[in-house]
Design an enzyme around this catalytic site. Structure first.
Site, short mmCIF file in Angstrom:
data_model
loop_
_atom_site.label_atom_id
_atom_site.label_comp_id
_atom_site.label_asym_id
_atom_site.label_seq_id
_atom_site.Cartn_x
_atom_site.Cartn_y
_atom_site.Cartn_z
N VAL A 76 0.86 -1.18 0.00
CA VAL A 76 0.00 0.00 0.00
C VAL A 76 0.89 1.23 0.00
CG1 VAL A 76 -2.00 -1.05 1.08
CG2 VAL A 76 -0.17 -0.16 2.51
N SER A 77 0.37 2.31 -0.59
CA SER A 77 1.16 3.53 -0.74
C SER A 77 1.17 4.40 0.50
CB SER A 77 0.64 4.34 -1.93
OG SER A 77 0.74 3.59 -3.11
N SER A 78 0.25 4.16 1.42
CA SER A 78 0.21 4.94 2.66
C SER A 78 -0.27 4.05 3.78
CB SER A 78 -0.71 6.16 2.51
OG SER A 78 -2.02 5.75 2.20
N GLN A 90 -4.10 2.96 4.09
CA GLN A 90 -4.76 2.12 3.09
C GLN A 90 -4.91 0.69 3.61
OE1 GLN A 90 -2.51 2.54 -0.54
NE2 GLN A 90 -3.71 4.29 -1.20
N SER A 120 4.80 3.95 1.20
CA SER A 120 5.26 4.30 -0.13
C SER A 120 6.78 4.31 -0.16
CB SER A 120 4.74 5.70 -0.51
OG SER A 120 5.26 6.10 -1.77
#
Length: 243
Positions: free
Chosen positions: A63-65, A68, A89
């Protein structure tokens, strides 16, 4: 009305076959004895199980953050023997410990399942490098969303072509997004509405970091305590010196 004739009993030995040979009593006794014996059923050989050298199914999710959710990727991947996760990220491979551990774990005949291409790599060059590393170990990579499979033993030229096309479009899309962000920032600055990204370190934290470094602590330890990288700490210290 006719009458039945007298019936005479006779021994089997008196019965003659076409060739004129009488039926011996010994054969009658043998026939009677054989009918009492029930032949044992033939034993069916038990099949030997075939041994197969099947590998494990590994899953990689990212996940990018931190806020999420990984549930959607896990649902797409399905059941796996081992899962590897990166939850923040990261632009550089060194900042993705889950991916590095995953590549080190894979063995011959293993299969890595990824929900989509953009979860595994952030550029076409990075994607090609990761796939080559995995297939060189005898493992394969499966992308669920794109329906692509890459392995050392099965090189599909159509899959390779599609990989390049999808990777190029992904890079193009990211460049368009960055360009739009830059245009939006420029318009916001012109209108006096852009305040910039929140600073990683406050003036009080910069002073605290400088005092600790002057007292003999390492910059690496100070950066870790403040939750920033060494490069970020250096940049803030250099900027503070120029004031």
């Amino acid at each position: 009305m006719g009458q039945w004739s007298r019936i005479d009993d006779f021994h089997p030995e008196q019965v003659l076959f076409d060739a004129g040979e009488a039926w011996p009593k010994s054969k009658t006794d043998q026939l009677l004895n054989d009918t009492d014996v029930v032949p044992a059923p033939e034993e069916t050989p038990t099949p030997t199980p075939k041994t197969t050298d099947l590998g494990q199914r590994a899953g990689y999710v990212r996940v990018s953050s931190a806020d999420q959710n990984l549930a959607r990727q896990r649902e797409a991947i399905g059941a796996v023997d081992r899962e590897f996760v990166d939850e923040l990220s990261a632009r550089a491979r060194a900042q993705r410990p889950g991916l590095e551990e995953c590549i080190a774990y894979l063995r011959n005949h293993d299969e890595l399942i990824v929900a989509s291409i953009d979860r595994l790599a952030r550029s076409l060059v990075d994607l090609r490098t990761i796939i080559d590393q995995i297939t060189a170990k005898g493992a394969s990579v499966r992308f669920i969303k794109e329906g692509l499979v890459f392995s050392a033993t099965d090189q599909d030229p159509r899959a390779t072509l599609m990989l390049g096309i999808l990777g190029s479009f992904a890079e193009f899309e990211r460049s368009i997004i960055r360009e739009r962000q830059a245009e939006g920032i420029a318009l916001a600055k012109k209108a006096g509405k852009f305040t910039g990204r929140k600073k990683a370190l406050s003036p009080a934290q910069i002073k605290q970091a400088r005092d600790r470094i002057d007292a003999g602590e390492s910059k690496t330890a100070v950066a870790q305590d403040l939750g920033v990288g060494r490069a970020t700490l250096y940049r803030y210290l250099m900027t503070d010196n120029k004031r």
